[in-house]
Write an enzyme that holds these catalytic residues in place. Structure first.
Site, mmCIF file in Angstrom:
data_model
loop_
_atom_site.group_PDB
_atom_site.id
_atom_site.type_symbol
_atom_site.label_atom_id
_atom_site.label_comp_id
_atom_site.label_asym_id
_atom_site.label_seq_id
_atom_site.Cartn_x
_atom_site.Cartn_y
_atom_site.Cartn_z
ATOM 1 N N LYS A 118 0.856 -1.196 0.000
ATOM 2 C CA LYS A 118 0.000 0.000 0.000
ATOM 3 C C LYS A 118 0.885 1.236 0.000
ATOM 4 O O LYS A 118 1.763 1.383 0.853
ATOM 5 C CB LYS A 118 -0.894 0.024 1.244
ATOM 6 C CG LYS A 118 -1.873 1.195 1.269
ATOM 7 C CD LYS A 118 -3.035 0.930 0.351
ATOM 8 C CE LYS A 118 -3.989 2.119 0.286
ATOM 9 N NZ LYS A 118 -3.486 3.191 -0.606
ATOM 10 N N GLN A 134 7.301 3.962 4.296
ATOM 11 C CA GLN A 134 5.899 3.546 4.276
ATOM 12 C C GLN A 134 5.683 2.293 5.126
ATOM 13 O O GLN A 134 4.592 2.085 5.663
ATOM 14 C CB GLN A 134 5.462 3.277 2.831
ATOM 15 C CG GLN A 134 3.964 3.190 2.622
ATOM 16 C CD GLN A 134 3.308 4.547 2.410
ATOM 17 O OE1 GLN A 134 3.953 5.494 1.996
ATOM 18 N NE2 GLN A 134 2.032 4.638 2.701
ATOM 19 N N LYS A 136 5.085 3.696 8.578
ATOM 20 C CA LYS A 136 3.870 4.516 8.599
ATOM 21 C C LYS A 136 2.622 3.637 8.577
ATOM 22 O O LYS A 136 1.691 3.843 9.365
ATOM 23 C CB LYS A 136 3.873 5.472 7.404
ATOM 24 C CG LYS A 136 2.703 6.441 7.398
ATOM 25 C CD LYS A 136 2.882 7.519 6.342
ATOM 26 C CE LYS A 136 2.522 7.028 4.965
ATOM 27 N NZ LYS A 136 2.490 8.145 3.975
ATOM 28 N N LYS A 186 5.587 1.785 -3.025
ATOM 29 C CA LYS A 186 5.603 3.130 -3.588
ATOM 30 C C LYS A 186 5.909 3.006 -5.063
ATOM 31 O O LYS A 186 6.581 2.058 -5.497
ATOM 32 C CB LYS A 186 6.670 3.994 -2.910
ATOM 33 C CG LYS A 186 6.382 5.480 -2.974
ATOM 34 C CD LYS A 186 5.269 5.881 -2.022
ATOM 35 C CE LYS A 186 4.979 7.373 -2.085
ATOM 36 N NZ LYS A 186 3.941 7.779 -1.133
ATOM 37 N N GLY A 236 -2.686 8.054 -4.631
ATOM 38 C CA GLY A 236 -2.090 9.239 -5.218
ATOM 39 C C GLY A 236 -0.905 9.747 -4.409
ATOM 40 O O GLY A 236 -0.654 9.316 -3.288
ATOM 41 N N ASP A 237 -0.181 10.665 -4.992
ATOM 42 C CA ASP A 237 0.937 11.341 -4.334
ATOM 43 C C ASP A 237 1.188 12.609 -5.137
ATOM 44 O O ASP A 237 0.293 13.063 -5.869
ATOM 45 C CB ASP A 237 2.169 10.424 -4.280
ATOM 46 C CG ASP A 237 3.235 10.909 -3.297
ATOM 47 O OD1 ASP A 237 4.132 11.651 -3.737
ATOM 48 O OD2 ASP A 237 3.169 10.572 -2.104
ATOM 49 N N THR A 253 -5.632 13.416 4.621
ATOM 50 C CA THR A 253 -4.204 13.571 4.883
ATOM 51 C C THR A 253 -3.896 14.930 5.490
ATOM 52 O O THR A 253 -3.164 15.030 6.485
ATOM 53 C CB THR A 253 -3.394 13.369 3.595
ATOM 54 O OG1 THR A 253 -3.826 12.178 2.945
ATOM 55 C CG2 THR A 253 -1.927 13.249 3.902
ATOM 56 N N ASN A 294 -3.345 18.753 -2.696
ATOM 57 C CA ASN A 294 -4.415 18.278 -1.830
ATOM 58 C C ASN A 294 -4.056 18.334 -0.351
ATOM 59 O O ASN A 294 -4.837 18.802 0.483
ATOM 60 C CB ASN A 294 -4.784 16.843 -2.232
ATOM 61 C CG ASN A 294 -5.899 16.284 -1.381
ATOM 62 O OD1 ASN A 294 -7.034 16.715 -1.473
ATOM 63 N ND2 ASN A 294 -5.572 15.320 -0.529
#
Length: 335
Positions: free
Chosen positions: A93, A114, A117, A129, A168-169, A212, A243
């Protein structure tokens, strides 16, 4: 103690040798190892399982060519990546980043972090990622769509609800997610939750856009409470204008703080009166509808714009980076 330090140095040396030139990834590993090394040595279970070497080695790395055509029909080639770092806790993820300069080192850096996290959420999520050196900035909707469809034509072989769930990123917002998911659905003939960050019409979550940015502020608020201070009345620097930054600014305003900066890859704006109300609305339209540049805010509201720099030299009470990695350095925190 010398033996302890020697062991850590030997470990980091082996990481550098196996990952030459990957400075961002080596930085992330060095920071984490520096924090956990003594705990690692004290726990025979970790040592016997050689857990650190297993942590720093991705389970799988996929690198692929992404051919597409621009609006003039000219062929273009970009490189796509997916780093599937750890599936110990669940399916991989993590986000997809579309930005010039994206490379394996940056994505391994992000994928490695990640792991921790996602583990802290207590949810059954692994870590991954991905992304591409394609930059959607300045591209038409048609060009972005053709790139995303080509990118997903290859990526769809390696993802799924029980395998890998991208999100998304930077450079991958609602538009890009929509194109990516549309191509995935067409190729797989399935309507699934394989990609997160989708709009409500495609099965997305109601509060996903805000999550986020709000989370950043809630975390900051809790940290400040330990010092018996609040965000109310504080001057806040925020970087980015996507965002995460947008909803960070919104929540800070709701809590009584004053955000005086935002930025994009071209530079930053400094508005000492605060970015709120119609000004925040302007940012939302500028970045989500018109896809313009942050200097247009300065032109519209008569504030300062600084090209090619981040906002961290502006005096403030709180600084919240919402753009990319390695934004703030020690020199920025010194009075």
């Amino acid at each position: 103690m010398n033996g302890v330090q020697t062991g850590k140095s030997d470990f980091l040396r082996s990481v550098r040798c196996k990952n030459p030139g990957q400075k961002e990834f080596i930085q992330a590993v060095s920071e984490v190892i520096g924090s956990v090394w003594e705990i690692y040595l004290e726990n025979s279970v970790f040592r016997d399982a050689d857990i650190l070497h297993r942590l720093v080695e991705p389970e799988r790395i996929i690198i692929f060519r992404v051919p597409w055509k621009d609006d003039q029909g000219r062929p273009k080639i970009n490189r796509g990546f997916r780093v599937q770092f750890s599936s110990v806790l669940g399916p991989y993820k993590g986000g997809l980043r579309f930005r010039a300069g994206v490379d394996l080192s940056i994505l391994k850096f992000l994928g490695f972090e990640q792991i921790f996290k996602n583990a802290l959420t207590t949810l059954p999520l692994g870590a991954g990622k991905g992304g591409s050196d394609f930059d959607p900035k300045g591209r038409s909707d048609g060009e972005v769509m053709r790139f995303c469809q080509s990118f997903m034509t290859e990526l769809q072989r390696h993802i799924g609800i029980r395998t890998d769930i991208p999100a998304g990123d930077i450079g991958v917002g609602a538009r890009e997610i929509g194109y990516l998911y549309g191509q995935y659905k067409r190729l797989k003939n399935q309507f699934t939750g394989t990609i997160t960050g989708k709009s409500l019409n495609w099965g997305g979550s109601l509060m996903r856009p805000e999550a986020t940015g709000y989370g950043v502020v809630y975390f900051t608020e809790e940290i400040m409470k330990t010092c018996c201070i609040s965000i109310e009345g504080k001057t806040v620097l925020v970087s980015g204008s996507g965002n995460v930054a947008q909803h960070t600014v919104k929540k800070i305003n709701e809590l009584g703080g004053k955000v005086v900066t935002m930025s994009d890859s071209s530079g930053y704006i400094y508005d000492p009166d605060g970015i709120r109300g119609e000004k925040w609305d302007f940012i939302m339209d500028l970045k989500n509808v018109r896809r313009g540049r942050i200097y247009e805010y300065a032109e519209a509201f008569g504030c300062r714009y600084v090209e090619g720099k981040g906002p961290w030299d502006i005096p403030c009470d709180v600084a919240i980076p919402c753009a990319t990695q390695n934004e703030i350095h020690a020199r920025h925190a010194r009075p």
